[in-house]
Design a protein around this motif. Structure first.
Motif, PDB file in Angstrom:
ATOM      1  N   THR A  44      45.220 -22.036  -6.275  1.00  0.00           N
ATOM      2  CA  THR A  44      44.355 -22.891  -5.457  1.00  0.00           C
ATOM      3  C   THR A  44      44.639 -24.374  -5.696  1.00  0.00           C
ATOM      4  O   THR A  44      44.289 -25.212  -4.879  1.00  0.00           O
ATOM      5  N   GLY A  45      45.285 -24.656  -6.835  1.00  0.00           N
ATOM      6  CA  GLY A  45      45.528 -26.057  -7.211  1.00  0.00           C
ATOM      7  C   GLY A  45      46.343 -26.826  -6.185  1.00  0.00           C
ATOM      8  O   GLY A  45      46.093 -28.003  -5.921  1.00  0.00           O
ATOM      9  N   TYR A  46      47.296 -26.144  -5.558  1.00  0.00           N
ATOM     10  CA  TYR A  46      48.155 -26.879  -4.626  1.00  0.00           C
ATOM     11  C   TYR A  46      47.371 -27.330  -3.403  1.00  0.00           C
ATOM     12  O   TYR A  46      47.741 -28.265  -2.709  1.00  0.00           O
ATOM     13  N   ASN A  47      46.217 -26.673  -3.163  1.00  0.00           N
ATOM     14  CA  ASN A  47      45.363 -27.081  -2.040  1.00  0.00           C
ATOM     15  C   ASN A  47      44.839 -28.499  -2.199  1.00  0.00           C
ATOM     16  O   ASN A  47      44.584 -29.186  -1.215  1.00  0.00           O
ATOM     17  N   ALA A  89      36.785 -17.635  -5.638  1.00  0.00           N
ATOM     18  CA  ALA A  89      37.654 -18.761  -5.243  1.00  0.00           C
ATOM     19  C   ALA A  89      37.910 -18.711  -3.742  1.00  0.00           C
ATOM     20  O   ALA A  89      37.844 -19.727  -3.039  1.00  0.00           O
ATOM     21  N   ALA A  90      38.175 -17.498  -3.226  1.00  0.00           N
ATOM     22  CA  ALA A  90      38.457 -17.343  -1.799  1.00  0.00           C
ATOM     23  C   ALA A  90      37.240 -17.723  -0.965  1.00  0.00           C
ATOM     24  O   ALA A  90      37.373 -18.325   0.104  1.00  0.00           O
ATOM     25  N   GLY A  91      36.057 -17.376  -1.453  1.00  0.00           N
ATOM     26  CA  GLY A  91      34.828 -17.721  -0.735  1.00  0.00           C
ATOM     27  C   GLY A  91      34.704 -19.223  -0.559  1.00  0.00           C
ATOM     28  O   GLY A  91      34.417 -19.727   0.536  1.00  0.00           O
ATOM     29  N   TRP A  92      34.940 -19.941  -1.671  1.00  0.00           N
ATOM     30  CA  TRP A  92      34.875 -21.409  -1.587  1.00  0.00           C
ATOM     31  C   TRP A  92      35.941 -21.956  -0.639  1.00  0.00           C
ATOM     32  O   TRP A  92      35.684 -22.868   0.146  1.00  0.00           O
ATOM     33  N   LEU A  93      37.137 -21.389  -0.743  1.00  0.00           N
ATOM     34  CA  LEU A  93      38.218 -21.871   0.128  1.00  0.00           C
ATOM     35  C   LEU A  93      37.914 -21.605   1.603  1.00  0.00           C
ATOM     36  O   LEU A  93      38.323 -22.361   2.479  1.00  0.00           O
ATOM     37  N   ALA A  94      37.188 -20.500   1.882  1.00  0.00           N
ATOM     38  CA  ALA A  94      36.827 -20.207   3.272  1.00  0.00           C
ATOM     39  C   ALA A  94      35.917 -21.316   3.813  1.00  0.00           C
ATOM     40  O   ALA A  94      36.111 -21.808   4.933  1.00  0.00           O
ATOM     41  N   TYR A  95      34.941 -21.733   2.971  1.00  0.00           N
ATOM     42  CA  TYR A  95      34.067 -22.834   3.400  1.00  0.00           C
ATOM     43  C   TYR A  95      34.886 -24.115   3.613  1.00  0.00           C
ATOM     44  O   TYR A  95      34.692 -24.846   4.575  1.00  0.00           O
ATOM     45  N   ILE A  96      35.789 -24.362   2.646  1.00  0.00           N
ATOM     46  CA  ILE A  96      36.610 -25.582   2.728  1.00  0.00           C
ATOM     47  C   ILE A  96      37.484 -25.552   3.983  1.00  0.00           C
ATOM     48  O   ILE A  96      37.591 -26.541   4.714  1.00  0.00           O
TER      49      ILE A  96
END
Length: 670
Positions: free
Chosen positions: A621-624, A279-286
């Protein structure tokens, strides 16, 4: 056998170097995270107090000349000292193939620190120091909690090597010398006294005895060995003295092969990446992608100016790294580990525990797992006028002087029934034949079926059954007066536990070092899907591999050294508590009780734990989904824009929800 000792100590010391070293390194890292967390949290208090936004929240206002610089100095120290593991982790993750949790945290804290410091030095914008320090504190806490709850360095190989005694009695002519095992060579003659461990693989050249090999091969009964039979290093000698010729030097010894298997299987265990990291990996890209787009759009396609564009970009990149993500999994881990331990379930490998929900096949060891691992009396039959109880009391009295497992089973049954045992005299035993004594001056014998055959006495009716029984016969003055049948007792909970597992669609198999008859009897009583008998340790390991190739996610349950390679090879190794330390050290999960019903509970609890982690990640991650577009300023012209204060409130809320949700696990433990 000069190499013999090296073979046992080299993997041992070699392993100690990386196992012991790894263990110390891990303990050091836990201490390091803890120290960083305490120091940074203490220094964060003034940074928060100096923040205009926090002062606004609390309705207080104070300042002093240079307050911004003091906050900057403290925040810079926290960034460098507390953020160091994450900055280093960023480098490691990127060099190992992709961003994860460390990358995401490193991006957020670097952007927050660099931008805030630029603002202090004169750039137009807001200071994010309070965001920076709380993010570092919470991430340090999450990592510390997580590491502390999964620590458990493997000492399996040292334990295996410890099965060997350190010295041997070498026979040279008529002299006996005590020598270190390292001094033994192939062809040496060694003496093994009653009760001692066998120091090397070899062949008996004189004497006979019962050898207990259960820790090594899983055979529940001590094995009768005499001249010409081979013995295994690490087995325990019974009550006879034997002389053995050493046949294999260390490298080829049985125990050494088991050590190698364990080492290989441990090294090949897959390192499943945790969900939070993905999840963190995806969020880093985002974070990088959305941050860059936000900056470009506001800077070049609107009239808001560079300062505004930069502030929006920074807000997006900081908000994308949710505090709750750092705690989502560690909180569940800490609670489930503590809960499990309280209920007799020790988790050494968290990934395996989370994956217990995927189990599609489970292989049980028999002795000590599905069965009690000791002989109990199944049937008693008197062939003369006396009662069953009288026959048992008589047999119990005679067997009291013997150390044999069968004797113990008879004596225990007599004690359980609180029988008064008559006094005996002139006790004696004949190797492999039985024992004899006088009761009230009358000679009695307790003998094996082989003795009856030799003496030409016919086996009485009912002495044989299709069950896995060992039958002993009682003779009075040479004539048969009754028999007692004993067997390794199946545990009371085994049947229900196996039914529960089958109901969950799990294939239940048994692999045992015991003989075909015993294995078949246990398998049919319990309704297993299949069984394998007389299986050696490497064959157990091969069986696990075969099931894995068929597409099964395999759990293995066992309690002996002979199970260690298979426990290490299985997707999930479960050691039952009454077993050896070696089994426990190679397993992913240890059950302190030996009840198979705990295994069924374990799988259900593993599923509940995994679900909680997924729910928490969704919350974290949902609140993102809401926060990122608002932080980017999507609704700016509608008058709605998220400022860092609102972002922080949302962040706190998702952290609280994660913490509360993790606590709900307490109601899930069966």
């Amino acid at each position: 056998m000069e190499q013999h000792h090296h073979a046992h100590t080299d993997p041992h010391t070699d392993h100690e170097r990386h196992s012991g070293g790894h263990h110390d390194h891990h303990a050091h890292m836990i201490e390091d995270f803890k120290r960083r967390f305490y120091i940074c949290t203490a220094l964060s208090i003034p940074v928060l107090a100096f923040s205009e936004m926090i002062q606004g929240f609390l309705g207080v206002e104070f300042s002093f000349p240079g307050m911004g610089y003091v906050a900057a100095a403290l925040a810079t120290f926290i960034f460098l000292y507390g953020g160091w593991p994450f900055l280093k982790g960023l480098k490691d993750e990127l060099s190992e193939g992709g961003p994860g949790m460390m990358t995401l945290i490193a991006i957020a804290i670097t952007v927050a620190w660099a931008y805030s410091t630029a603002v202090i030095l004169g750039l137009e914008g807001k200071v994010f120091y309070w965001e920076l320090v709380t993010l570092i504190d919470i991430m340090l806490l999450g990592h510390w909690l997580e590491m502390r709850s999964i620590m458990g360095a493997s000492k399996a190989l040292e334990r295996l090597a410890e099965l060997m005694p350190s010295e041997a009695h070498r026979v040279v002519g008529n002299d006996i010398h005590d020598v270190k095992i390292s001094a033994l060579k192939k062809g040496d003659i060694i003496l093994i006294k009653p009760g001692e461990k066998v120091p090397a693989d070899g062949k008996i050249i004189e004497g006979d005895s019962d050898l207990n090999e259960s820790a090594l091969t899983g055979e529940s009964k001590p094995v009768q060995k005499s001249e010409g039979d081979s013995v295994i290093g690490g087995a325990i000698n019974g009550d006879g003295s034997i002389q053995v010729e050493v046949t294999s030097s260390g490298e080829d010894s049985y125990l050494n092969k088991v050590i190698k298997l364990v080492e290989e299987a441990q090294q090949t265990k897959s390192k499943t990446q945790s969900l939070a990291n993905k999840a963190a990996g995806w969020l880093a890209y985002i974070a990088i992608g959305v941050g860059a787009v936000t900056f470009v759009v506001w800077a070049f396609f609107t009239s808001q100016g560079m300062d505004f564009a930069l502030e929006r970009m920074v807000t997006v990149m900081i908000i994308t790294c949710p505090h709750a993500l750092g705690l989502a999994v560690p909180l569940v881990v800490a609670i489930s580990t503590a809960l499990s331990a309280k209920n007799g379930l020790l988790i050494r490998n968290r990934t395996a525990f989370e994956n217990s929900r995927k189990i599609s096949a489970i292989v049980f060891d028999k002795t000590g797992t599905l069965t009690e691992g000791n002989f109990g009396v199944n049937r008693i039959k008197a062939l003369d006028e006396r009662s069953e109880e009288d026959l048992l009391a008589l047999a119990g009295a005679i067997e009291q002087s013997s150390e044999h497992p069968i004797a113990r089973g008879i004596v225990n049954e007599a004690k359980k029934r609180e029988l008064k045992l008559p006094s005996v005299s002139e006790f004696g035993s004949t190797k492999g034949k039985g024992v004899n004594a006088k009761v009230n001056g009358i000679p009695y014998q307790i003998v094996s079926p082989g003795y009856l055959k030799e003496e030409g006495i016919n086996l009485p009716e009912g002495a044989h059954s299709d069950q896995a029984e060992t039958v002993v016969f009682i003779l009075k003055e040479g004539s048969l007066i009754g028999f007692i049948a004993l067997a390794d007792q199946i545990r009371k909970e085994s049947k229900d536990a196996i039914q529960t597992l089958k109901d969950k669609g799990i294939k239940v198999l048994m692999a045992t070092g015991d003989n075909e008859q015993t294995a078949k009897a246990v398998a049919s009583t319990l309704g297993l899907d299949g069984y394998y008998s007389q299986v050696l340790p490497h064959e157990k390991s091969e069986l696990i591999e075969k099931l894995q190739q068929e597409g099964h996610h395999v759990a293995m349950t066992g309690d002996g050294v002979n199970d260690a390679p298979a426990l290490a090879k299985a997707d999930i190794g479960i050691a039952v508590g009454s077993g050896t330390d070696v089994a426990a050290e190679t397993a992913d999960i240890i059950l302190t009780e030996s009840s198979p019903s705990d295994i069924a509970n374990l799988i259900l609890f593993g599923r509940a734990t995994y679900n909680k982690m997924v729910q928490n990640l969704v919350w974290a991650t949902g609140y993102n989904v809401v926060a990122i577009p608002l932080a980017a300023g999507v609704l700016f012209y509608q008058g709605i824009m998220i400022n860092p204060a609102v972002g922080a409130a949302l962040m706190s809320l998702s952290t609280i929800v994660c913490a509360a949700n993790a606590q709900l696990l307490r109601f899930k433990f069966k």
